[in-house]
Design an enzyme around this catalytic site. Structure first.
Site, PDB file in Angstrom:
ATOM      1  N   LYS A  32       0.821  -1.212   0.000  1.00 49.10           N
ATOM      2  CA  LYS A  32       0.000   0.000   0.000  1.00 49.10           C
ATOM      3  C   LYS A  32       0.862   1.272   0.000  1.00 49.10           C
ATOM      4  O   LYS A  32       0.430   2.310  -0.495  1.00 49.10           O
ATOM      5  CB  LYS A  32      -0.932   0.018   1.214  1.00 49.10           C
ATOM      6  CG  LYS A  32      -1.815  -1.213   1.409  1.00 49.10           C
ATOM      7  CD  LYS A  32      -2.811  -1.392   0.288  1.00 49.10           C
ATOM      8  CE  LYS A  32      -3.958  -2.338   0.628  1.00 49.10           C
ATOM      9  NZ  LYS A  32      -3.580  -3.750   0.779  1.00 49.10           N
TER      10      LYS A  32
HETATM   11  C1  LIG Z   1      -4.351  -4.886   0.420  1.00 53.30           C
HETATM   12  C2  LIG Z   1      -3.546  -6.132   0.378  1.00 53.30           C
HETATM   13  C3  LIG Z   1      -3.836  -7.155  -0.554  1.00 53.30           C
HETATM   14  C4  LIG Z   1      -5.002  -7.068  -1.514  1.00 53.30           C
HETATM   15  O1  LIG Z   1      -4.830  -6.059  -2.477  1.00 53.30           O
HETATM   16  P1  LIG Z   1      -6.095  -5.506  -3.295  1.00 53.30           P
HETATM   17  O2  LIG Z   1      -5.581  -4.349  -4.065  1.00 53.30           O
HETATM   18  O3  LIG Z   1      -7.100  -5.098  -2.256  1.00 53.30           O
HETATM   19  O4  LIG Z   1      -6.594  -6.616  -4.132  1.00 53.30           O
HETATM   20  C5  LIG Z   1      -2.991  -8.254  -0.591  1.00 53.30           C
HETATM   21  N1  LIG Z   1      -1.959  -8.378   0.269  1.00 53.30           N
HETATM   22  C6  LIG Z   1      -1.666  -7.425   1.177  1.00 53.30           C
HETATM   23  C7  LIG Z   1      -0.520  -7.642   2.106  1.00 53.30           C
HETATM   24  C8  LIG Z   1      -2.434  -6.273   1.264  1.00 53.30           C
HETATM   25  O5  LIG Z   1      -2.153  -5.335   2.173  1.00 53.30           O
END
Ligand SMILES: *Cc1c(COP(=O)(O)O)cnc(C)c1O
Length: 497
Positions: free
Chosen positions: A113
């Site tokens: 993120k």
């Molecule tokens: C948010 C997240 C996901 C999923 O990603 P999306 O964009 O919501 O599909 C997978 N792994 C981790 C560690 C995340 O923080």
């Protein structure tokens, strides 16, 4: 480049308007009206740029009301070497069996993120300026764990913004919770919701579409915005790392320029894999996009059962909490693209989803989707086994989310015999999900969450990321828990920040 809502394309807006507002007034998601192509010159330039330069180039294709200098400046700040532990912002690590791990967790909060949320504050504050907005932007975030902390880190003490994060009280890992409740900054608030992530996300969407709330905030000089992947400014920076990974693979000989790759992504809200889909539409040579889910396998069923989406099913709390999602918001954007921007169709499907929790995509639209995607899922036991096997056989430590993707990719390769080199999105540091990783490796847990970091280092010799180790000395600041039905009452907290 113009943007329209997935549910009403009659009104066209600029990139900065879409970013400043987050979600369209009709509840739809802003999308570009076409896909810009990466030209031969672009690829030539990309090959010789560092991550910051690659990011600015790709963003420039979409954010046409920003200058090249602006984007280069934001990228330099967002991906500064001291934030990402060096110049290799999103390194690719080659393992056996055609696997290329795209490590997206070297940022300040140790999950992918950060790749978008270190950039978003720059894009958002500039977008407010460009659209003549003078109100304070109140950023509401529903989080399954990682977005919350990354958004708090990106936006704390950013002039002209306030940020409020909602997380499901029993739906995040202890480390994720500790990261959020110890967040510093004068413009931040963190609230726990009794419910799961979908409850938190639906509640936040409700706040966004509540006219009374909007008017009340407006009177006090505030406006709502979003840092979830419903915001285009969150999605756009994610496209660059797939392009960057390809450039790196060409450089080190893993693939010839123009040769195809597969991309496998551990998926929750469908944002990360949609960014890979968009990269493909821009010309990234991709054979299959492989959508990996945990036991909450609503997306696997969607892809395997002819485009039938049905969230009416049990919700499971798993060891990969950031994927514990039954309403994958960004699938709406895929439906819009695959139906040739049919806003009426998307609006109708989303209404069915809101009312009955399910919908069926028409055969012609699904045929298009099926040509791009494959899918699979695995449960916690299979993910744990994968963590152990990858460690024992390849001496590579993956977190629980990444392990789901590795497992689904291995299954895909065995099932199809497709040996195209694969990029696997590695979405979090294994230390962020310490307990589950230690258990997978057969280690003994400590009581205290921060002490687990040393246990995992003891087991593997891999050092814990500094931002997680630093949590040991921090005091929690937030302990508010509210019922999901009371979420509207928390909007008032924004006034006090
Ligand atoms: C948010 C997240 C996901 C999923 O990603 P999306 O964009 O919501 O599909 C997978 N792994 C981790 C560690 C995340 O923080």
């Amino acid at each position: 480049m113009e943007y329209v809502s997935t549910r009403d394309k009659s009104r066209k807006v600029s990139a900065s308007y879409a970013i400043a507002n987050g979600i369209a007034p009709d509840g739809g998601l802003y999308c570009p009206t076409s896909f810009p192509a990466l030209t031969a010159e672009d690829w030539h330039a990309l090959a010789n740029l560092d991550y910051k330069g690659r990011s600015a180039l790709v963003l420039g294709k979409f954010l046409t009301d920003f200058s090249g200098e602006e984007l280069a400046d934001y990228a330099a700040k967002a991906y500064a070497d001291d934030k990402f532990g060096g110049a290799d912002t999103a390194p690719v690590v080659a393992l056996g069996g055609g696997k290329h791990m795209l490590e997206l967790w070297h940022g300040p909060t140790c999950a992918f993120k950060d790749m978008a949320l270190q950039m978003l504050p720059h894009l958002l504050t500039a977008s407010l300026r460009k659209t003549g907005e003078t109100r304070t932007a109140c950023i509401l975030v529903a989080t399954s764990g990682d977005t919350g902390k990354a958004a708090l880190d990106g936006f704390h003490d950013v002039e002209g913004t306030k940020i409020m994060v909602y997380y499901p009280v029993d739906g995040v890992s202890p480390m994720q919770k500790l990261q959020m409740v110890t967040q510093e900054g004068k413009n931040v608030e963190v609230v726990a919701i009794r419910g799961n992530f979908d409850d938190a996300q639906s509640a936040v969407k409700r706040i966004f579409t509540d006219e009374t709330v909007r008017e009340g905030l407006d009177k006090d000089g505030m406006m709502l915005s979003s840092a979830n992947s419903i915001n285009w400014g969150r999605l756009a920076p994610q496209i660059a790392y797939y392009v960057s990974a390809y450039c790196d693979m060409v450089k080190n000989g893993a693939v010839k320029m123009g040769g195809k790759i597969n991309i496998c992504v551990p998926t929750g809200n469908f944002g990360n894999i949609l960014a890979a889909y968009i990269a493909k539409q821009m010309g990234l040579p991709v054979n299959k996009l492989i959508c990996a889910s945990n036991r909450n396998n609503v997306l696997t069923d969607f892809f395997k059962k002819g485009g039938s989406y049905d969230k009416n099913r049990d919700f499971y709390t798993t060891t990969s909490p950031s994927m514990d999602i039954l309403i994958s918001s960004n699938l709406e954007r895929l439906l819009f693209f695959a139906s040739d921007y049919d806003d009426k169709l998307v609006a109708a499907l989303m209404e069915q989803l809101a009312k009955g929790g399910s919908y069926q995509v028409a055969a012609d639209v699904f045929a298009k989707i099926e040509s791009d995607f494959d899918a699979g899922c695995c449960d916690d036991a299979a993910a744990a086994q994968t963590i152990r096997e990858v460690w024992e056989n390849e001496h590579y430590l993956c977190d629980t989310h990444t392990a789901v993707a590795v497992r689904v990719y291995e299954d895909y390769r065995a099932r199809t015999g497709d040996t195209t080199p694969a990029v696997i999105a590695s979405t979090a540091s294994p230390f962020k999900f310490c307990r589950s990783v230690i258990e997978a490796l057969g280690g003994t847990l400590e009581k205290d969450d921060v002490s687990q970091l040393d246990v995992l280092t003891g087991l593997t010799g891999v050092p814990a990321p500094a931002p997680l180790a630093a949590l040991a000395g921090k005091t929690p600041r937030f302990d508010r828990v509210v019922d999901k039905t009371d979420i509207l009452s928390t909007v008032g907290l924004l006034r006090d920040l």
